[in-house]
Design a protein around this motif. Sequence first.
Motif, PDB file in Angstrom:
ATOM      1  N   THR B   4     -11.741   9.563  -2.343  1.00  0.00           N
ATOM      2  CA  THR B   4     -11.020   8.335  -2.042  1.00  0.00           C
ATOM      3  C   THR B   4      -9.623   8.427  -2.637  1.00  0.00           C
ATOM      4  N   LEU B   5      -8.624   8.191  -1.806  1.00  0.00           N
ATOM      5  CA  LEU B   5      -7.235   8.219  -2.272  1.00  0.00           C
ATOM      6  C   LEU B   5      -6.615   6.845  -2.088  1.00  0.00           C
ATOM      7  N   ILE B   6      -5.811   6.444  -3.062  1.00  0.00           N
ATOM      8  CA  ILE B   6      -5.036   5.213  -2.890  1.00  0.00           C
ATOM      9  C   ILE B   6      -3.590   5.617  -2.601  1.00  0.00           C
ATOM     10  N   HIS B   7      -3.064   5.031  -1.509  1.00  0.00           N
ATOM     11  CA  HIS B   7      -1.704   5.369  -1.082  1.00  0.00           C
ATOM     12  C   HIS B   7      -0.717   4.260  -1.457  1.00  0.00           C
ATOM     13  N   GLY B   8      -1.220   3.068  -1.573  1.00  0.00           N
ATOM     14  CA  GLY B   8      -0.366   1.926  -1.892  1.00  0.00           C
ATOM     15  C   GLY B   8      -1.187   0.662  -1.768  1.00  0.00           C
ATOM     16  N   PRO B   9      -0.524  -0.501  -1.833  1.00  0.00           N
ATOM     17  CA  PRO B   9      -1.264  -1.767  -1.756  1.00  0.00           C
ATOM     18  C   PRO B   9      -2.128  -1.860  -0.494  1.00  0.00           C
ATOM     19  N   ARG B  10      -3.382  -2.199  -0.685  1.00  0.00           N
ATOM     20  CA  ARG B  10      -4.365  -2.377   0.400  1.00  0.00           C
ATOM     21  C   ARG B  10      -4.495  -1.155   1.292  1.00  0.00           C
ATOM     22  N   ASP B  11      -4.183   0.004   0.753  1.00  0.00           N
ATOM     23  CA  ASP B  11      -4.290   1.237   1.528  1.00  0.00           C
ATOM     24  C   ASP B  11      -5.102   2.269   0.741  1.00  0.00           C
ATOM     25  N   VAL B  12      -6.420   2.141   0.876  1.00  0.00           N
ATOM     26  CA  VAL B  12      -7.364   3.050   0.230  1.00  0.00           C
ATOM     27  C   VAL B  12      -8.131   3.757   1.340  1.00  0.00           C
ATOM     28  N   ARG B  13      -8.180   5.095   1.298  1.00  0.00           N
ATOM     29  CA  ARG B  13      -8.843   5.835   2.394  1.00  0.00           C
ATOM     30  C   ARG B  13      -9.749   6.919   1.839  1.00  0.00           C
TER      31      ARG B  13
END
Lengths: 349, 349
Positions: B4-13
């Motif tokens: 799981t990577l977080i890219h920014g606000p409300r953007d977890v993939r």
Amino acid sequence: MLATLIHGPRDVRSTEVDDPRVEKPTDAVVRVVASCICGSDLWPYRGVQQTKKTHPIGHEFVGVVESVGDEVTTVRPGQFVIAPFIVSDGTCVNCRNGVQTSCLHGASWGSEDEDGLPVSGGQSALVRVPWADGTLVGTDEMPPEDLIPSLLTLSDVMGTGHHAALSAGVGPGKTVAVVGDGAVGLCAVLAAKRLGAERVVLFSRHPDRQALGREFGADTVLEERGDAGVEAVNALFDGVGPDCVLECVGTYESMDQALRSVRPGGFVGYVGVPSGGAELPIRLMFNDNVNVAGGVAPVRSYIAELLPDVLSRTIDPGRVFDLTLPLAEVADGYRAMDERRAIKVLLQP
Amino acid sequence: MLATLIHGPRDVRSTEVDDPRVEKPTDAVVRVVASCICGSDLWPYRGVQQTKKTHPIGHEFVGVVESVGDEVTTVRPGQFVIAPFIVSDGTCVNCRNGVQTSCLHGASWGSEDEDGLPVSGGQSALVRVPWADGTLVGTDEMPPEDLIPSLLTLSDVMGTGHHAALSAGVGPGKTVAVVGDGAVGLCAVLAAKRLGAERVVLFSRHPDRQALGREFGADTVLEERGDAGVEAVNALFDGVGPDCVLECVGTYESMDQALRSVRPGGFVGYVGVPSGGAELPIRLMFNDNVNVAGGVAPVRSYIAELLPDVLSRTIDPGRVFDLTLPLAEVADGYRAMDERRAIKVLLQP
């Protein structure tokens, strides 16, 4: 009788006023044998704390009971007593919890009780004591003259130093640093050693205070402050600092020094009256589990434990007094403490 | 593997990335059996905490050791392990003092170790674990499937609730209030009861959380907050409040509630990650001897004590998980927690 009144900044005078008397059946009147000037008395003296109207001052004294009300049972006329720096009823839930400083019916010396009746200041010849049973602690016998200074410290500074040490969890094997070399800081050194601290470091830059700190048990004295002080004290303890730091001043700088000196997971025990309005930096505390305990010391709780050590001459906290003056010269005493010519001034009526 | 990577606000993939491997002789690689989403993961998710560059996320997991470096001695391939939410070497002075969260050579999951080598996030299929001996705690046997959720709470929330309770001095006969009805607050209720608290009050307004709080041992639930909350909890305890308050949120409002709810001389044990930058009001604390202890919980210290109670089914903290999703649907899990549709989300690779 002679009493000390504060009128405003740098205006403290000894003045003839009416003798106080027993106003309520739970009162006593005490003839003062010795009182003293507190570091915290310097806040209104210096104008840091406002004096809205003239009032009696002084909150530390020992003396002999002159008279008591009908409901007083634990002290009697002629008995020597120690008065803590706050009046407490001894029966409310906070008193039962050992936090007499938060007594629900308490009062401050030099102020009024809950019924609006005047409470004398401690820097006086006679003092009306509300809640005599809850407030005063009597000795079995009249103590020898030379013990008076040490007994007087049980009113405040020795109990306050003890509170700092207890709040920080000082005990056998613990390492300790003390911030503040005033009477409270010096008593905190003595208290920490008495509780079994393995090693005590005192931050101090004044040769006379350093010397007394060493006599009270400080193993090391550090003259550094701020970043250099943090670095120096950390270096003494595995690079991370001591288990316990006793904050005995109350300024932003001293609390900052304390918070950054203690090791992660350690305790800052603080008793310095906060001045300057600085708040505590929660993120610094959170990240390293720096715990903060203490506050205004409930010295009434501690007299029973400390008194035997004073009477047996095991501890001699009265050495913090380095100037004795007659009550009539109280203004000179304030000047001496303000100018740091004296650590603590004892007053004799 | 899936991570799981977080890219920014409300953007977890959830994304395919290279499998991690043993990089140093003190490493292990663990195949994750279960991981989860933390309330504190919502800070970067909501943008309250900035995400400067894309990185792996997740800091709570249990799993089975896949491989170990040559110097690893306490866990072996095939062994079930619990990973605390911080990497610690287990040997530095802070680790020896039980404050592994301040490890001098530690690292955060989803970040880098002290040599700049990547440390996997916990919301992954495989995790590279630096300092395997200092970080992981293995079980003697492979635990039954239904105990996985409770074992997973030893990574963070149960240990964190226990830290709040210990920091506040909870023990037999003590009275307790808990601020916060998230997973940590609910675990704090369980921890307080486990430590022998006489009475536990939970502040909560959510029926499902109230119900679980009661099952975990809360004797009373209060829906009031702010001044009304302080008044209500004080009224329950002699008009002055409980001995201990456990602060499990981290906002200004929750800490204010805690500080004003505890009795004079009592302890606030706090574990909520401070947000909003509010500092602690020292004068309020000083006047009533309100003590503040706690911080980021050194859960590594507590696994040895709590694990037997989980394995014997004496406590069942895993009940805080009310939604289970496959790792590939991690983004749905974040949404569910953000919208408070779930207390805590468990992820299965």
